[in-house]
Design an enzyme around this catalytic site. Structure first.
Site, PDB file in Angstrom:
ATOM      1  CB  SER A   1       1.751  40.430  87.031  1.00  0.00           C
ATOM      2  OG  SER A   1       1.769  41.646  87.754  1.00  0.00           O
TER       3      SER A   1
ATOM      4  CE1 TYR B   1      -0.914  43.823  83.089  1.00  0.00           C
ATOM      5  CE2 TYR B   1      -0.549  43.703  85.460  1.00  0.00           C
ATOM      6  CZ  TYR B   1      -0.098  43.546  84.169  1.00  0.00           C
ATOM      7  OH  TYR B   1       1.185  43.080  83.950  1.00  0.00           O
TER       8      TYR B   1
HETATM    9  N1  LIG Z   1       6.646  45.976  83.162  1.00  0.00           N
HETATM   10  C1  LIG Z   1       6.124  45.535  84.299  1.00  0.00           C
HETATM   11  O1  LIG Z   1       6.210  46.206  85.346  1.00  0.00           O
HETATM   12  C2  LIG Z   1       5.450  44.190  84.348  1.00  0.00           C
HETATM   13  C3  LIG Z   1       5.202  43.626  85.603  1.00  0.00           C
HETATM   14  C4  LIG Z   1       4.586  42.376  85.660  1.00  0.00           C
HETATM   15  C5  LIG Z   1       4.253  41.709  84.498  1.00  0.00           C
HETATM   16  N2  LIG Z   1       4.508  42.283  83.279  1.00  0.00           N
HETATM   17  C6  LIG Z   1       4.141  41.515  82.086  1.00  0.00           C
HETATM   18  O2  LIG Z   1       5.300  41.320  81.285  1.00  0.00           O
HETATM   19  C7  LIG Z   1       4.880  41.035  79.943  1.00  0.00           C
HETATM   20  C8  LIG Z   1       5.735  41.834  78.980  1.00  0.00           C
HETATM   21  O3  LIG Z   1       5.463  43.209  79.183  1.00  0.00           O
HETATM   22  P1  LIG Z   1       6.606  44.326  79.167  1.00  0.00           P
HETATM   23  O4  LIG Z   1       6.674  44.913  80.522  1.00  0.00           O
HETATM   24  O5  LIG Z   1       7.825  43.791  78.527  1.00  0.00           O
HETATM   25  O6  LIG Z   1       5.891  45.446  78.278  1.00  0.00           O
HETATM   26  P2  LIG Z   1       6.019  45.816  76.748  1.00  0.00           P
HETATM   27  O7  LIG Z   1       4.863  46.705  76.458  1.00  0.00           O
HETATM   28  O8  LIG Z   1       7.380  46.346  76.468  1.00  0.00           O
HETATM   29  O9  LIG Z   1       5.863  44.414  76.005  1.00  0.00           O
HETATM   30  C9  LIG Z   1       4.617  43.858  75.678  1.00  0.00           C
HETATM   31  C10 LIG Z   1       4.725  43.293  74.267  1.00  0.00           C
HETATM   32  O10 LIG Z   1       3.490  42.649  73.943  1.00  0.00           O
HETATM   33  C11 LIG Z   1       3.092  43.074  72.645  1.00  0.00           C
HETATM   34  N3  LIG Z   1       1.638  42.975  72.519  1.00  0.00           N
HETATM   35  C12 LIG Z   1       0.687  43.648  73.217  1.00  0.00           C
HETATM   36  N4  LIG Z   1      -0.529  43.304  72.796  1.00  0.00           N
HETATM   37  C13 LIG Z   1      -0.364  42.380  71.813  1.00  0.00           C
HETATM   38  C14 LIG Z   1      -1.246  41.649  70.978  1.00  0.00           C
HETATM   39  N5  LIG Z   1      -2.576  41.810  71.056  1.00  0.00           N
HETATM   40  N6  LIG Z   1      -0.735  40.770  70.092  1.00  0.00           N
HETATM   41  C15 LIG Z   1       0.603  40.617  69.978  1.00  0.00           C
HETATM   42  N7  LIG Z   1       1.498  41.293  70.721  1.00  0.00           N
HETATM   43  C16 LIG Z   1       1.020  42.166  71.629  1.00  0.00           C
HETATM   44  C17 LIG Z   1       3.591  44.524  72.546  1.00  0.00           C
HETATM   45  O11 LIG Z   1       3.668  44.981  71.196  1.00  0.00           O
HETATM   46  C18 LIG Z   1       4.951  44.412  73.227  1.00  0.00           C
HETATM   47  O12 LIG Z   1       5.955  44.001  72.314  1.00  0.00           O
HETATM   48  C19 LIG Z   1       3.379  41.359  79.889  1.00  0.00           C
HETATM   49  O13 LIG Z   1       2.629  40.160  79.941  1.00  0.00           O
HETATM   50  C20 LIG Z   1       3.159  42.171  81.153  1.00  0.00           C
HETATM   51  O14 LIG Z   1       1.832  42.102  81.603  1.00  0.00           O
HETATM   52  C21 LIG Z   1       5.106  43.492  83.170  1.00  0.00           C
END
Ligand SMILES: NC(=O)c1ccc[n+]([C@@H]2O[C@H](COP(=O)([O-])OP(=O)(O)OC[C@H]3O[C@@H](n4cnc5c(N)ncnc54)[C@H](O)[C@@H]3O)[C@@H](O)[C@H]2O)c1
Length: 257
Positions: A147, A160
């Site tokens: 991130s 986070y």
């Molecule tokens: N959206 C943003 O702005 C952003 C920015 C930087 C990094 N990220 C990172 O991107 C990655 C994906 O996130 P996203 O934005 O697609 O959000 P999202 O919430 O759509 O996806 C996260 C996924 O992880 C799954 N998940 C959460 N906890 C879990 C667990 N304990 N066991 C199994 N599955 C689990 C959720 O069910 C979901 O499908 C994450 O690591 C997040 O930290 C997101």
């Protein structure tokens, strides 16, 4: 294999967090390119939907329900993938969550445990059980979803950000320690990505704190999960062989490391 697909793309990719967001977009893109997919999430209903979308692309794929914070369930998702496909070529350690945004002293220790158990321990457990499979089979490539919070915390996001700094450190350690063992790792670091992950996390912020949060993110360009999925695919595949232990900034500008 569909017409026009290249044989080396028939590689096995294990991805966590595939029910929604980046994991789902990535799964669909890889499916359309002929990869074989093992999809992991604890959200069974949306996880099965992703599986259907992937199968509609003609991909060979399975869905495994698992909580990435639970060691037995991680062992099970790795074992089931190997039983099905015989190997793991690429691993995308992507599942993650956010906790409500607060000042550091305002957090409950239960919130600390929750975010650390998924975002940091979950990533470690995935590495712990996938890497031996890769070592046995001659190597593999890993992407950890990092991130912009791996470089610099956004406001009210201390816990986070601590986990994402940890993910960056694990990625750099792999870059350092496995160079001669055929395994490389890249951290892909989005800033604002248009998914639902933060929607509940910001509800703790009043107008004043929201303004501080926006100021702390800098003038980045919000990414779609499809944009970031393209970067993950590049980082996984052979065109990026010289990226190892690298954290790739996907902020669309600003947040330079
Ligand atoms: N959206 C943003 O702005 C952003 C920015 C930087 C990094 N990220 C990172 O991107 C990655 C994906 O996130 P996203 O934005 O697609 O959000 P999202 O919430 O759509 O996806 C996260 C996924 O992880 C799954 N998940 C959460 N906890 C879990 C667990 N304990 N066991 C199994 N599955 C689990 C959720 O069910 C979901 O499908 C994450 O690591 C997040 O930290 C997101």
């Amino acid at each position: 294999m569909g017409r026009g697909r290249i044989l080396w793309q028939n590689k096995v990719v294990l991805i966590t967090g595939t029910a929604t967001g980046l994991g789902r977009s990535l799964s669909i893109k890889l499916a359309s390119q002929g990869y074989r997919l093992s999809l992991v999430d604890f959200n069974e209903e949306a996880g099965q939907e992703t599986l259907s979308l992937v199968q509609q692309q003609g991909a060979e794929a399975i869905f495994i329900k698992a909580n990435v914070a639970n060691e037995e369930e991680v062992q099970n998702y790795v074992n089931k993938t190997v039983e099905q496909f015989g190997t793991i070529d690429y691993f995308v350690n992507n599942a993650g969550l956010m906790v409500p945004m607060r000042l550091v002293h305002e957090y409950d220790s239960s919130e600390f445990d929750r975010v650390v158990s998924v975002n940091l321990k979950g990533v470690f457990l995935g590495l712990k059980y996938v890497i031996p499979v890769m070592l046995e089979n001659g190597g593999g490539n890993i992407v950890n979803t990092a991130s912009s919070n791996s470089y610099k915390p956004t406001a009210f996001n201390g816990l986070y950000s601590a986990t994402k700094h940890g993910v960056a450190a694990l990625t750099k350690s792999i870059g350092q320690d496995y160079q001669d063992l055929g395994i490389r790792a890249v951290g892909v670091a989005p800033n604002t990505m248009l998914t639902a992950i933060g929607s509940k996390a910001v509800t703790t912020l009043d107008q004043n704190r929201l303004a501080k949060l926006q100021a702390s993110t800098g003038p980045n360009i919000p990414a779609t999960p499809e944009d970031v999925a393209d970067t993950v695919i590049f980082a996984l595949t052979t065109g990026a062989n010289m990226l190892n232990g690298t954290i790739v900034n996907c902020a669309g500008g600003e947040i330079f490391n």
